[in-house]
Write a protein that holds these residues in place. Structure first.
Motif, PDB file in Angstrom:
ATOM      1  N   GLY A  55      -7.506  -4.635   9.553  1.00  0.00           N
ATOM      2  CA  GLY A  55      -6.396  -4.984   8.677  1.00  0.00           C
ATOM      3  C   GLY A  55      -5.659  -6.242   9.055  1.00  0.00           C
ATOM      4  O   GLY A  55      -4.459  -6.372   8.783  1.00  0.00           O
ATOM      5  N   ARG A 112      -6.265 -11.986   2.771  1.00  0.00           N
ATOM      6  CA  ARG A 112      -5.084 -11.175   3.056  1.00  0.00           C
ATOM      7  C   ARG A 112      -4.191 -12.010   3.959  1.00  0.00           C
ATOM      8  O   ARG A 112      -4.614 -12.402   5.056  1.00  0.00           O
ATOM      9  CB  ARG A 112      -5.449  -9.865   3.764  1.00  0.00           C
ATOM     10  CG  ARG A 112      -6.251  -8.891   2.923  1.00  0.00           C
ATOM     11  CD  ARG A 112      -5.406  -8.280   1.808  1.00  0.00           C
ATOM     12  NE  ARG A 112      -6.121  -7.247   1.094  1.00  0.00           N
ATOM     13  CZ  ARG A 112      -6.920  -7.473   0.044  1.00  0.00           C
ATOM     14  NH1 ARG A 112      -7.126  -8.727  -0.363  1.00  0.00           N
ATOM     15  NH2 ARG A 112      -7.507  -6.476  -0.581  1.00  0.00           N
ATOM     16  N   LYS A 149       2.786  -8.705   2.839  1.00  0.00           N
ATOM     17  CA  LYS A 149       1.343  -8.975   2.771  1.00  0.00           C
ATOM     18  C   LYS A 149       0.948  -9.276   1.338  1.00  0.00           C
ATOM     19  O   LYS A 149       1.359  -8.599   0.394  1.00  0.00           O
ATOM     20  CB  LYS A 149       0.565  -7.770   3.278  1.00  0.00           C
ATOM     21  CG  LYS A 149      -0.942  -7.966   3.309  1.00  0.00           C
ATOM     22  CD  LYS A 149      -1.414  -8.651   4.581  1.00  0.00           C
ATOM     23  CE  LYS A 149      -1.594  -7.678   5.703  1.00  0.00           C
ATOM     24  NZ  LYS A 149      -2.227  -8.293   6.893  1.00  0.00           N
ATOM     25  N   SER A 171       3.896  -1.606   1.242  1.00  0.00           N
ATOM     26  CA  SER A 171       3.584  -1.071   2.562  1.00  0.00           C
ATOM     27  C   SER A 171       2.636   0.118   2.440  1.00  0.00           C
ATOM     28  O   SER A 171       1.760   0.323   3.290  1.00  0.00           O
ATOM     29  CB  SER A 171       4.869  -0.670   3.295  1.00  0.00           C
ATOM     30  OG  SER A 171       5.593   0.287   2.545  1.00  0.00           O
ATOM     31  N   CYS A 191      -0.835  -1.244   1.952  1.00  0.00           N
ATOM     32  CA  CYS A 191      -1.344  -1.762   3.229  1.00  0.00           C
ATOM     33  C   CYS A 191      -1.810  -0.624   4.127  1.00  0.00           C
ATOM     34  O   CYS A 191      -2.849  -0.719   4.798  1.00  0.00           O
ATOM     35  CB  CYS A 191      -0.258  -2.571   3.941  1.00  0.00           C
ATOM     36  SG  CYS A 191       0.126  -4.155   3.157  1.00  0.00           S
ATOM     37  N   GLU A 221      -5.084   0.808   2.809  1.00  0.00           N
ATOM     38  CA  GLU A 221      -6.192  -0.099   3.097  1.00  0.00           C
ATOM     39  C   GLU A 221      -6.588  -0.019   4.567  1.00  0.00           C
ATOM     40  O   GLU A 221      -7.784   0.005   4.896  1.00  0.00           O
ATOM     41  CB  GLU A 221      -5.778  -1.529   2.723  1.00  0.00           C
ATOM     42  CG  GLU A 221      -6.918  -2.502   2.633  1.00  0.00           C
ATOM     43  CD  GLU A 221      -6.504  -3.824   2.002  1.00  0.00           C
ATOM     44  OE1 GLU A 221      -5.962  -4.681   2.742  1.00  0.00           O
ATOM     45  OE2 GLU A 221      -6.709  -4.012   0.784  1.00  0.00           O
ATOM     46  N   TYR A 222      -5.593   0.045   5.448  1.00  0.00           N
ATOM     47  CA  TYR A 222      -5.900   0.163   6.876  1.00  0.00           C
ATOM     48  C   TYR A 222      -6.625   1.470   7.170  1.00  0.00           C
ATOM     49  O   TYR A 222      -7.626   1.488   7.908  1.00  0.00           O
ATOM     50  CB  TYR A 222      -4.610   0.062   7.702  1.00  0.00           C
ATOM     51  CG  TYR A 222      -4.835   0.347   9.175  1.00  0.00           C
ATOM     52  CD1 TYR A 222      -5.671  -0.466   9.939  1.00  0.00           C
ATOM     53  CD2 TYR A 222      -4.241   1.445   9.792  1.00  0.00           C
ATOM     54  CE1 TYR A 222      -5.901  -0.187  11.283  1.00  0.00           C
ATOM     55  CE2 TYR A 222      -4.463   1.726  11.131  1.00  0.00           C
ATOM     56  CZ  TYR A 222      -5.299   0.901  11.873  1.00  0.00           C
ATOM     57  OH  TYR A 222      -5.531   1.184  13.200  1.00  0.00           O
ATOM     58  N   ILE A 254       3.180   0.711   9.769  1.00  0.00           N
ATOM     59  CA  ILE A 254       2.984  -0.021   8.509  1.00  0.00           C
ATOM     60  C   ILE A 254       3.874   0.530   7.414  1.00  0.00           C
ATOM     61  O   ILE A 254       4.554  -0.212   6.707  1.00  0.00           O
ATOM     62  CB  ILE A 254       1.505   0.023   8.080  1.00  0.00           C
ATOM     63  CG1 ILE A 254       0.642  -0.741   9.085  1.00  0.00           C
ATOM     64  CG2 ILE A 254       1.329  -0.587   6.685  1.00  0.00           C
ATOM     65  CD1 ILE A 254      -0.852  -0.613   8.834  1.00  0.00           C
TER      66      ILE A 254
END
Length: 401
Positions: free
Chosen positions: A279, A292, A299, A330, A333, A336-337, A356
């Protein structure tokens, strides 16, 4: 760095967000979208141009787009650069050198930065290797895909097995680090056939292998054949057996899986791909590239126009080919992580996930997945087991619920 906490970008001030981003590893991805032929399984942004490509014009556009991304993400320290495609080994060495020189002008580049170029192992392209090495490439990834000519023909490849092995030998003499790709679970492939082919591949391997199960991607030639019933690939129990055999043989050979489809000797993992899976931030240059970037407002996810000609025209008109530039929440994010990190052998850093977006995964769910042999927990990390990787989508859904 792995295991360090990352604050929620939406809760920190612009200067602190900028400083945090500058400390983390940063990558630059360069997409060269042109190929000699379109492989029937490929859904990447790749295009055939029989009339040739004006490399000077395209390289000028790459340099212009680099100017734009350098302004979006200033003062970063580049730890990896990756030329992907398409077929980057169709680029002239001088084109690669010009792009690398521009990256070094815009950002500080680590002295030991990983610079990877994907290549097809035809004899013509293998002759370019010395030029790429002189330009600054120190790692090559060869699209071998199979080690027998019948399979290569079925996969639409334009090289023979002998050409692939010859190119691999040249690559190992030329570059510090070498990887190559194979596709398995091909039509009519048996466990014993894959065992023999993988053992042969491991005998030629340097420090990294990418081993992908053949999947049917939408809008490909293989998808049309599969829908018509003229292409049947291993599934179910056979696909599972092929996957587990791959993990076993590579582990025994000292190239364990550090990601679902990627195997490396410890310390030889692809640093650039680890940026994605962990990430981290990266710029994406060229038609169909993604990026990204952490900025003062959080982000951002960016992508460029896929059509090479449309991208070129837009860059020449305004300095970039960006089609999408959107803020990621957030929560997005964190999702995705979680999705990407579960692909890794090292798994998910729960402290980082919580940093995050404040997310704490349900411990009863984790315990249930452990009892079922799909997940393991070691302190503040959770990781999918080999059995869990076979049902990764389901694993993610349960954890994210």
């Amino acid at each position: 760095m792995p295991g360090t906490e990352q604050q929620d970008p939406s809760t920190i001030s612009a200067p602190r967000a900028k400083a945090s981003g500058q400390r983390e590893p940063f990558g630059v991805y360069v997409h060269w979208p042109f190929c000699l032929a379109k492989c029937p399984y490929c859904d990447f942004n790749s295009h055939v141009r029989h009339g040739g490509v004006d490399q000077d014009r395209f390289v000028a556009a790459y340099l212009a787009e680099l100017d734009h991304f350098a302004a979006l993400a200033p003062a970063r320290r580049v730890s990896s650069i990756f030329f992907g495609g398409g077929t980057p080994s169709l680029m002239e060495a001088r084109s690669v050198a010009a792009i690398l020189d521009a990256i070094a002008r815009h950002w500080s580049v680590d002295a030991n930065a990983e610079v990877t170029l994907e290549a097809n192992p035809t004899s013509v392209e293998a002759e370019r290797f010395a030029g790429y090495r002189a330009a600054g490439v120190n790692r090559v990834s060869l699209g071998v895909q199979a080690l027998d000519d019948k399979s290569l023909k079925a996969l639409g490849r334009m090289h023979s097995a002998d050409e692939a092995l010859a190119a691999l030998a040249i690559a190992k003499r030329t570059f510090d680090r070498v990887s190559f790709d194979l596709i398995y679970a091909r039509e009519r492939q048996t466990v014993e056939a894959w065992r023999a082919e993988l053992r042969q591949a491991l005998g030629h391997a340097a420090d990294h292998l990418s081993l992908y199960q053949l999947t049917i991607e939408p809008d490909t030639a293989f998808a049309a054949r599969h829908a018509a019933g003229s292409l049947r690939i291993p599934g179910g129990a056979l696909a599972r057996e092929l996957f587990l055999l791959t993990q076993e043989l590579c582990g025994d050979a000292g190239l364990p899986a550090y990601e679902i489809s990627n195997h490396a000797r410890p310390g030889s993992e692809s640093r650039h791909n680890l940026l994605y899976w962990r990430g981290r931030d990266y710029a994406g240059i060229g038609p169909g590239a993604h990026a990204r970037i952490l900025r003062g407002d959080g982000k951002r996810a960016l992508s460029t126009l896929k059509s090479p000609e449309a991208w070129l025209a837009q860059v020449e008109a305004r300095g970039d080919g960006i089609e999408v530039d959107e803020a990621l929440s957030s929560g997005e994010c964190a999702d995705e992580y979680l999705l990407m990190a579960l692909r890794l052998g090292e798994g998910v850093d729960l402290k980082r996930l919580a940093a995050i977006d404040g997310r704490d995964l349900d411990q009863s769910t984790i315990a249930s997945l452990e009892r079922r042999g799909l997940l393991r927990q070691d302190g503040d990390r959770i990781a999918a087991t080999p059995a869990g990787r076979l049902v990764l989508d389901r694993l993610i859904l349960e954890l994210a619920a």
